[in-house]
Design a protein around this motif. Structure first.
Motif, PDB file in Angstrom:
ATOM      1  N   TYR A 298      89.388  39.762  50.979  1.00 18.11           N
ATOM      2  CA  TYR A 298      88.344  38.799  51.008  1.00 18.11           C
ATOM      3  C   TYR A 298      87.708  38.857  50.182  1.00 18.11           C
ATOM      4  O   TYR A 298      87.477  37.340  49.882  1.00 18.11           O
ATOM      5  CB  TYR A 298      87.523  39.001  52.536  1.00 18.11           C
ATOM      6  N   LEU A 299      87.647  39.702  49.317  1.00 14.02           N
ATOM      7  CA  LEU A 299      87.259  39.425  47.961  1.00 14.02           C
ATOM      8  C   LEU A 299      87.366  40.120  47.674  1.00 14.02           C
ATOM      9  O   LEU A 299      87.517  41.664  47.169  1.00 14.02           O
ATOM     10  CB  LEU A 299      85.701  40.300  48.119  1.00 14.02           C
ATOM     11  N   PRO A 300      88.525  39.457  46.118  1.00 15.90           N
ATOM     12  CA  PRO A 300      88.909  40.531  45.444  1.00 15.90           C
ATOM     13  C   PRO A 300      88.405  41.631  44.777  1.00 15.90           C
ATOM     14  O   PRO A 300      87.131  41.618  44.021  1.00 15.90           O
ATOM     15  CB  PRO A 300      89.828  39.540  44.260  1.00 15.90           C
ATOM     16  N   SER A 301      88.712  42.980  44.656  1.00 10.39           N
ATOM     17  CA  SER A 301      87.584  43.998  44.020  1.00 10.39           C
ATOM     18  C   SER A 301      88.100  44.435  42.290  1.00 10.39           C
ATOM     19  O   SER A 301      86.608  44.324  41.601  1.00 10.39           O
ATOM     20  CB  SER A 301      88.957  44.584  43.877  1.00 10.39           C
ATOM     21  N   ARG A 302      88.714  43.310  42.000  1.00 12.17           N
ATOM     22  CA  ARG A 302      88.216  44.266  39.979  1.00 12.17           C
ATOM     23  C   ARG A 302      87.751  42.620  39.515  1.00 12.17           C
ATOM     24  O   ARG A 302      86.678  42.052  38.563  1.00 12.17           O
ATOM     25  CB  ARG A 302      90.347  42.678  39.763  1.00 12.17           C
ATOM     26  N   ILE A 388      93.825  33.677  46.043  1.00 15.11           N
ATOM     27  CA  ILE A 388      94.140  33.691  47.259  1.00 15.11           C
ATOM     28  C   ILE A 388      93.577  32.601  47.606  1.00 15.11           C
ATOM     29  O   ILE A 388      93.265  32.430  48.849  1.00 15.11           O
ATOM     30  CB  ILE A 388      93.274  34.978  47.600  1.00 15.11           C
ATOM     31  N   GLY A 389      93.364  31.243  47.007  1.00 20.70           N
ATOM     32  CA  GLY A 389      92.722  30.344  47.772  1.00 20.70           C
ATOM     33  C   GLY A 389      91.675  30.190  48.028  1.00 20.70           C
ATOM     34  O   GLY A 389      90.893  29.488  47.598  1.00 20.70           O
ATOM     35  N   ARG A 390      90.501  30.762  47.710  1.00 20.97           N
ATOM     36  CA  ARG A 390      89.698  30.421  47.100  1.00 20.97           C
ATOM     37  C   ARG A 390      88.640  29.517  46.041  1.00 20.97           C
ATOM     38  O   ARG A 390      89.570  29.636  45.075  1.00 20.97           O
ATOM     39  CB  ARG A 390      88.660  31.945  47.191  1.00 20.97           C
ATOM     40  N   PRO A 391      87.716  29.191  45.683  1.00 23.19           N
ATOM     41  CA  PRO A 391      87.105  28.833  44.536  1.00 23.19           C
ATOM     42  C   PRO A 391      87.120  29.372  43.850  1.00 23.19           C
ATOM     43  O   PRO A 391      86.928  30.430  43.638  1.00 23.19           O
ATOM     44  CB  PRO A 391      85.587  27.792  45.679  1.00 23.19           C
ATOM     45  N   PRO A 392      86.905  28.606  42.350  1.00 20.05           N
ATOM     46  CA  PRO A 392      86.528  30.009  40.730  1.00 20.05           C
ATOM     47  C   PRO A 392      84.870  30.280  41.419  1.00 20.05           C
ATOM     48  O   PRO A 392      84.502  29.391  41.597  1.00 20.05           O
ATOM     49  CB  PRO A 392      86.724  28.661  40.055  1.00 20.05           C
ATOM     50  N   PRO A 393      84.718  31.078  40.592  1.00 24.78           N
ATOM     51  CA  PRO A 393      82.994  31.584  40.354  1.00 24.78           C
ATOM     52  C   PRO A 393      82.416  30.501  40.142  1.00 24.78           C
ATOM     53  O   PRO A 393      82.508  29.627  39.257  1.00 24.78           O
ATOM     54  CB  PRO A 393      83.725  32.603  39.174  1.00 24.78           C
ATOM     55  N   ALA A 394      80.769  30.142  40.405  1.00 15.28           N
ATOM     56  CA  ALA A 394      80.163  29.608  39.944  1.00 15.28           C
ATOM     57  C   ALA A 394      79.314  30.513  39.451  1.00 15.28           C
ATOM     58  O   ALA A 394      78.544  31.392  39.718  1.00 15.28           O
ATOM     59  CB  ALA A 394      79.380  28.828  40.715  1.00 15.28           C
ATOM     60  N   PHE A 395      78.818  29.979  37.775  1.00 10.46           N
ATOM     61  CA  PHE A 395      77.242  30.323  36.908  1.00 10.46           C
ATOM     62  C   PHE A 395      77.035  29.638  36.580  1.00 10.46           C
ATOM     63  O   PHE A 395      77.076  28.030  36.396  1.00 10.46           O
ATOM     64  CB  PHE A 395      78.505  30.460  35.837  1.00 10.46           C
ATOM     65  N   SER A 396      75.949  29.746  36.969  1.00  9.55           N
ATOM     66  CA  SER A 396      74.320  28.989  36.474  1.00  9.55           C
ATOM     67  C   SER A 396      73.358  30.164  35.724  1.00  9.55           C
ATOM     68  O   SER A 396      73.441  31.104  35.544  1.00  9.55           O
ATOM     69  CB  SER A 396      74.083  28.763  37.680  1.00  9.55           C
ATOM     70  N   PHE A 408      82.781  32.893  45.853  1.00 11.90           N
ATOM     71  CA  PHE A 408      83.047  32.813  47.073  1.00 11.90           C
ATOM     72  C   PHE A 408      84.281  33.638  48.012  1.00 11.90           C
ATOM     73  O   PHE A 408      85.282  32.235  47.767  1.00 11.90           O
ATOM     74  CB  PHE A 408      82.860  30.996  47.048  1.00 11.90           C
ATOM     75  N   GLY A 409      83.972  34.254  48.625  1.00  6.28           N
ATOM     76  CA  GLY A 409      84.632  35.208  48.951  1.00  6.28           C
ATOM     77  C   GLY A 409      85.077  34.911  50.655  1.00  6.28           C
ATOM     78  O   GLY A 409      84.517  33.843  50.913  1.00  6.28           O
ATOM     79  N   GLY A 410      86.528  35.158  51.243  1.00  3.79           N
ATOM     80  CA  GLY A 410      86.938  34.576  52.301  1.00  3.79           C
ATOM     81  C   GLY A 410      87.963  34.296  52.743  1.00  3.79           C
ATOM     82  O   GLY A 410      88.954  35.279  52.333  1.00  3.79           O
ATOM     83  N   GLU A 411      88.721  35.130  54.057  1.00  6.49           N
ATOM     84  CA  GLU A 411      89.610  34.747  54.345  1.00  6.49           C
ATOM     85  C   GLU A 411      90.622  34.548  53.526  1.00  6.49           C
ATOM     86  O   GLU A 411      90.620  32.905  52.657  1.00  6.49           O
ATOM     87  CB  GLU A 411      90.026  33.710  55.110  1.00  6.49           C
ATOM     88  N   PRO A 412      91.753  35.375  53.411  1.00  6.71           N
ATOM     89  CA  PRO A 412      92.721  34.082  51.717  1.00  6.71           C
ATOM     90  C   PRO A 412      93.756  33.253  52.376  1.00  6.71           C
ATOM     91  O   PRO A 412      93.997  33.261  53.695  1.00  6.71           O
ATOM     92  CB  PRO A 412      93.818  35.451  51.502  1.00  6.71           C
ATOM     93  N   ASP A 413      94.380  32.413  51.223  1.00  5.77           N
ATOM     94  CA  ASP A 413      94.957  31.027  51.709  1.00  5.77           C
ATOM     95  C   ASP A 413      96.139  32.110  51.975  1.00  5.77           C
ATOM     96  O   ASP A 413      96.529  32.069  50.600  1.00  5.77           O
ATOM     97  CB  ASP A 413      94.964  30.045  51.468  1.00  5.77           C
ATOM     98  N   SER A 414      97.228  32.163  52.701  1.00  5.87           N
ATOM     99  CA  SER A 414      98.747  33.053  53.057  1.00  5.87           C
ATOM    100  C   SER A 414      99.233  32.018  52.145  1.00  5.87           C
ATOM    101  O   SER A 414     100.061  32.120  51.173  1.00  5.87           O
ATOM    102  CB  SER A 414      99.125  33.237  54.772  1.00  5.87           C
ATOM    103  N   ALA A 415      99.107  30.373  52.353  1.00  7.40           N
ATOM    104  CA  ALA A 415     100.365  29.883  51.736  1.00  7.40           C
ATOM    105  C   ALA A 415      99.968  29.532  50.290  1.00  7.40           C
ATOM    106  O   ALA A 415     101.221  29.492  49.392  1.00  7.40           O
ATOM    107  CB  ALA A 415     100.161  28.738  51.949  1.00  7.40           C
ATOM    108  N   MET A 416      99.129  29.702  50.019  1.00 14.59           N
ATOM    109  CA  MET A 416      98.663  29.340  47.949  1.00 14.59           C
ATOM    110  C   MET A 416      98.909  31.407  47.696  1.00 14.59           C
ATOM    111  O   MET A 416     100.036  31.293  46.468  1.00 14.59           O
ATOM    112  CB  MET A 416      97.266  29.988  48.455  1.00 14.59           C
ATOM    113  N   VAL A 417      99.057  32.578  48.601  1.00 14.53           N
ATOM    114  CA  VAL A 417      99.422  33.576  47.841  1.00 14.53           C
ATOM    115  C   VAL A 417     100.971  33.616  48.060  1.00 14.53           C
ATOM    116  O   VAL A 417     101.510  33.748  46.783  1.00 14.53           O
ATOM    117  CB  VAL A 417      98.998  34.719  49.169  1.00 14.53           C
TER     118      VAL A 417
END
Length: 591
Positions: A298-302, A388-396, A408-417
């Protein structure tokens, strides 16, 4: 109007550019930057907002401008205020005497700031351009030090101001000798270093992992010729002066903390422990990829590691606050003391050349394969989330200042993968430009070089090249993007997802299929491209030309679009956005 008072200085060039855009009718809020501001003269409004007659001297204006100019001077590169323009772009002018204003600002800032005040005469109005040079020492106004974050002035402490000045001068605190020696090194920290090196699975890393303790520390550049550890070596291998990383785990926002860790030992041990805690709470999903299944986090390790390591490698270690890692549900936020440096902003962080605050520390972490040394860590963090179909990181950058990155981790989008796994050529599967283009089209329905430039954090010219590369890339043997049909030959090309991509990613595109979304997409295209035809609209919203023709007619009847000519039949008929049509009929500019 002719403007002939400014030279080639970068700040003056920014002022020129801002003035030219204002002349063309753009509102100040769209033009202002961290270094250039439009202001009307304070104290010139009477009851009901009526503009009052101006005077050569105005203490209210002088006091206000003293604070604003001190703020701009404290900002790297200095700044300028164009005085005499209201928030709505109306030129109300100013009668202030330049020499009086310069002297008053000098006195009000305790004789610390000497500004340059120049008169600018437009066709109808007299303005002032007030310029503040970058400060050598922090300039206080009413006891406070402020500098610009985006287009706002925020308070900052003296230590943070001096830290940024040192960064601008390429000063590296982390390479200075510390009070620790090789004898103070933690054996557990050395084992953690070797573990990270073995994890890298590269011959040079494996060879370094087998080195003796002293040789390992020396080859990492963490000790000087007298056996004293550098500050980077002290942090990584001995201890952090305060809590280095504060990890908090919650299931939901505002919920009770179910796990917390804060350490003061070797930074390498702290990083390893926080990684373990993140992974223990990281869910996995079995995702189909071709004829096989694989586990996707849900949250890529790298991405998580890069966010955590950046939060300690590039932070301000003069600050006593920890780097905070908040792991809430599937979302990870890393907040680190110290603002952005070296011109890096949230709007250019993907493509800006690397500007490490602590170069020696960052280089040691790169040798340990904890972070990227080529300045591509943010690229990879972004790509790992998008695949994995998740939004890009948000920097501020938030007040303090602190830098915050949120994944913003979460359930991977299998179609996008599956879609990404089928991309050819294979190296393009991690091409952050390609992935951002696809994400932009999923969100907006289309792209051209100008509209996608902000998403890619590149110039329009660079975006043309990125779109060209995307056109040559396939997924499952089919092109990923296609040209929008109906675009006139004399206009720049525009692109959308190909039919096969639309089919593969259909669940990500349902938000574009409502009637409101279709209208918004049509109007967005018309506004940004300056026109829209039934052929273009039909290709964008994937509906028949008769239906689209009725929709365009309704939008024109509601006042959103204007016909290009009275006779609707025949080649070349199209619609214009109403605002564009009005500007074409009667060009306007600030009074």
């Amino acid at each position: 109007m002719a403007i002939g008072l400014l030279g080639p200085d970068p700040l003056e060039q920014q002022v020129r550019y801002a003035l030219s855009r204002w002349e063309q009718g753009e509102s100040p809020d769209r033009i202002e930057t961290a270094q250039v501001d439009f202001k009307e003269e304070p104290g010139r409004r009477g009851p009901g907002g009526k503009v009052l007659a101006g005077n050569r001297e105005n203490e209210v204006a002088a006091g206000y401008l003293a604070g604003e100019m001190a703020c701009l001077s404290n900002t790297p590169g200095g700044g300028a205020v164009i005085l005499g323009v209201a928030d709505d772009g109306l030129a109300i002018g100013t009668h202030l005497d330049p020499e009086w204003l310069r002297h008053r600002i000098y006195r009000l800032t305790d004789r610390m700031l000497t500004v340059v005040v120049k008169v600018l005469r437009t066709d109808q109005t007299r303005l002032l351009v007030v310029t503040a040079p970058p400060a050598i020492e922090p300039i206080r106004y009413q006891g406070k030090i402020r500098w610009r974050v985006d287009d706002n002035c925020v308070e900052v402490d003296p230590a943070t101001w001096h830290d940024r000045q040192m960064r601008l001068r390429k000063f590296d605190w982390s390479v200075l000798p510390s009070g620790h020696t090789l004898g103070d090194v933690s054996p557990a920290a050395l084992e953690a270093a070797r573990s990270y090196l073995r994890e890298g699975e590269r011959a040079d890393a494996t060879d370094l992992a087998r080195a003796s303790d002293e040789d390992l520390v020396r080859r990492l550049g963490l000790v000087d010729g007298q056996g004293r550890l550098t500050n980077a070596g002290s942090l990584l291998l001995v201890e952090t002066p305060d809590i280095g990383i504060d990890y908090i785990r919650r299931e939901v926002p505002g919920g009770d903390s179910i796990n917390r860790y804060g350490g003061t030992g070797p930074l390498l041990i702290q990083i390893a422990r926080v990684e373990q805690l993140c992974q223990a709470a990281n869910r996995t999903e079995h995702v189909a990829s071709g004829f096989s299944h694989r586990q996707v986090l849900y949250l890529p390790s790298r991405a998580a590691r890069e966010a955590i390591v950046n939060g300690v490698a590039h932070r301000d270690w003069h600050a006593h606050q920890p780097t905070t890692v908040e792991h809430v549900g599937n979302q990870l936020s890393v907040t680190s003391p110290g603002g952005f440096i070296g011109g890096v902003t949230p709007e250019n962080i993907i493509t800006h050349p690397p500007e490490p605050r602590n170069r020696s520390l960052a280089e040691a972490m790169a040798m340990l394969h904890l972070a990227e040394s080529e300045g591509i860590g943010v690229d990879r963090m972004t790509a790992d989330m998008l695949v994995i179909g998740r939004p890009p990181p948000a920097f501020s950058e938030i007040e303090g200042p602190y830098v915050r990155v949120t994944l913003f981790g979460g359930e991977p989008d299998s179609a996008m993968v599956g879609f990404v796994d089928a991309i050819e050529p294979q190296p393009s599967r991690s091409d952050v430009d390609l992935l951002l283009i696809v994400e932009h089209m999923i969100r907006h329905g289309w792209a051209d070089a100008n509209t996608v430039a902000t998403t890619l954090q590149r110039s329009p010219a660079e975006s043309v090249f990125a779109l060209s590369n995307a056109m040559a890339t396939t997924s499952s043997g089919h092109p990923i993007i296609a040209l929008v049909e109906g675009v006139p030959a004399d206009q720049p090309p525009a692109y959308r997802l190909s039919e096969n991509s639309r089919k593969a990613l259909s669940q990500r595109l349902v938000h574009l299929d409502t009637s409101d979304s279709r209208e918004a997409l049509i109007l967005d295209w018309a506004k940004k491209r300056g026109r829209i035809s039934s052929t273009e609209a039909a290709d964008l919203i994937r509906l028949s030309k008769p239906y689209v023709g009725r929709l365009l007619t309704e939008l024109a009847r509601d006042g959103h679009l204007t016909q290009s000519r009275k006779q609707r039949k025949g080649r070349g008929f199209h619609y214009l956005p109403t605002s564009f049509a009005e500007e074409t009929k009667e060009p306007s500019r600030p009074a």
